[in-house]
Design a protein around this motif. Structure first.
Motif, short mmCIF file in Angstrom:
data_model
loop_
_atom_site.label_atom_id
_atom_site.label_comp_id
_atom_site.label_asym_id
_atom_site.label_seq_id
_atom_site.Cartn_x
_atom_site.Cartn_y
_atom_site.Cartn_z
N GLY A 98 -8.75 1.51 -1.90
CA GLY A 98 -7.84 2.14 -0.95
C GLY A 98 -6.40 1.66 -1.09
O GLY A 98 -6.08 0.85 -1.95
N LYS A 99 -5.57 2.18 -0.21
CA LYS A 99 -4.16 1.85 -0.24
C LYS A 99 -3.90 0.49 0.40
O LYS A 99 -4.69 0.03 1.22
N ARG A 100 -2.80 -0.11 0.00
CA ARG A 100 -2.40 -1.37 0.61
C ARG A 100 -2.11 -1.13 2.09
O ARG A 100 -1.36 -0.21 2.45
N LYS A 102 -0.60 -1.63 5.91
CA LYS A 102 0.70 -2.05 6.42
C LYS A 102 0.61 -3.49 6.87
O LYS A 102 -0.28 -3.86 7.63
N ARG A 163 -10.01 -3.85 4.25
CA ARG A 163 -8.73 -3.92 4.93
C ARG A 163 -8.51 -5.25 5.64
O ARG A 163 -7.38 -5.75 5.71
#
Length: 314
Positions: A98-100, A102, A163
């Motif tokens: 997945g994306k980094r 915030k 995450r």
């Protein structure tokens, strides 16, 4: 001498140290001696699993932090109170997905108050409202605002899967002042290459330790002399179980690999030469090397023997 003795015992014989810690309620005097730094901020015994064979790197002293996010340990950091920055962070690599996320920057309440929880907390908004006991004990967001340095992760978000793992890396006890061209240039490329290599060829747990090499005379982020700037960053991994079908280019990088990166384009070139043929990021070079070479450079700068992994990860 006694404090150093028990610190060495912790570094070299973690199993014995852990057993001794269980006896501390019966031994209040010994409990006092086992404090590795000011305040009862703990030790590495709850998070020794982040070190190969449960052995933290030897030869460095500081405040050990088992980095606790949402009541779970995610990695380990050896912190310097005087420099308000870490000596190293140690963690287990997991394949990112997945994306980094915030990043919400956090601090360690137990550094400010020995009776506080060891769970990292987000900085208040606005940042100027942070308690002064926190300001005195560690780096805060204001230290980095209007400076020419970025927050450089030692344990990068990129090297983790879920995450929560990735969010746990956004604590200022895990970052050092890093020049932007290093952070987003050759050092970022190194982290990405390690990611690809371990994901493809490491067949078991991969242990990573990333740390700093200070200037011979400390340099500071701002005039207040609060946060020390590293001259170099270094990183090493230990992957004791790996694919036997390694390409020729990687045969010398297992089970260990190490590298040193320049954080100052004006530094001398004994550790990392500058490739002046590059068109971008000149002076922020990263030099891959065997683990033994890294330890030689660490010994030269720190003035003592430093072992990153137990028995060279063999």
């Amino acid at each position: 001498m006694l404090i150093w003795f028990f610190f060495s015992l912790h570094s070299f014989y973690p199993a014995i140290f852990f057993a001794m810690k269980c006896w501390l309620p019966l031994l209040p005097v010994l409990s006092t001696l086992l404090c590795l730094s000011q305040g009862d901020v703990g030790d590495f015994s709850p998070c020794l699993n982040f070190f190969y064979r449960y052995w933290p790197p030897s030869g460095l002293s500081g405040t050990p932090i088992c980095q606790n996010y949402t009541n779970r340990y995610y990695f380990a950091t050896l912190y310097s109170r005087e420099r308000r920055s870490p000596w190293f962070s140690a963690y287990l690599y997991t394949t990112p997905a997945g994306k980094r996320p915030k990043g919400v920057w956090k601090y360690e309440p137990q550094l400010a108050n020995s009776n506080a929880s060891g769970v990292m907390l987000p900085f208040p908004i606005p940042p100027k409202k942070v308690d002064q006991t926190v300001v005195k004990s560690q780096a805060v967001q204001q230290d980095y605002i209007n400076s020419s340095y970025t927050r450089g992760h030692l344990n990068p978000s990129l090297h983790h899967q879920n995450r929560s793992e990735r969010r746990s890396t956004f604590t200022l006890t895990n970052v050092v002042p890093q020049k932007m061209d290093s952070n987003y240039g050759p050092w970022s490329e190194l982290e990405s290459n390690v990611n690809v290599t371990l994901n493809k060829y490491c067949a078991g747990p991969a242990y990573i330790v990333t740390g700093i090499i200070p200037y011979r005379m400390d340099r500071w982020l701002k005039d207040e002399h609060r946060v020390a700037i590293p001259e170099y960053l270094w990183s090493a991994y230990c992957c004791p179980t790996y694919s036997q079908n390694l390409p020729e280019s990687l045969r010398r990088t297992f089970p260990t690999f190490a590298a040193i990166g320049r954080n100052d384009p004006n530094s001398t070139e004994e550790m990392v030469p500058v490739d002046r043929t590059k068109k971008k990021f000149v002076g922020y070079d990263v030099r891959p090397m065997p683990l033994t070479d890294l330890e030689i450079y660490l010994r030269e700068r720190y003035g003592r023997e430093i072992a990153v992994f137990s028995k060279q990860c063999l």
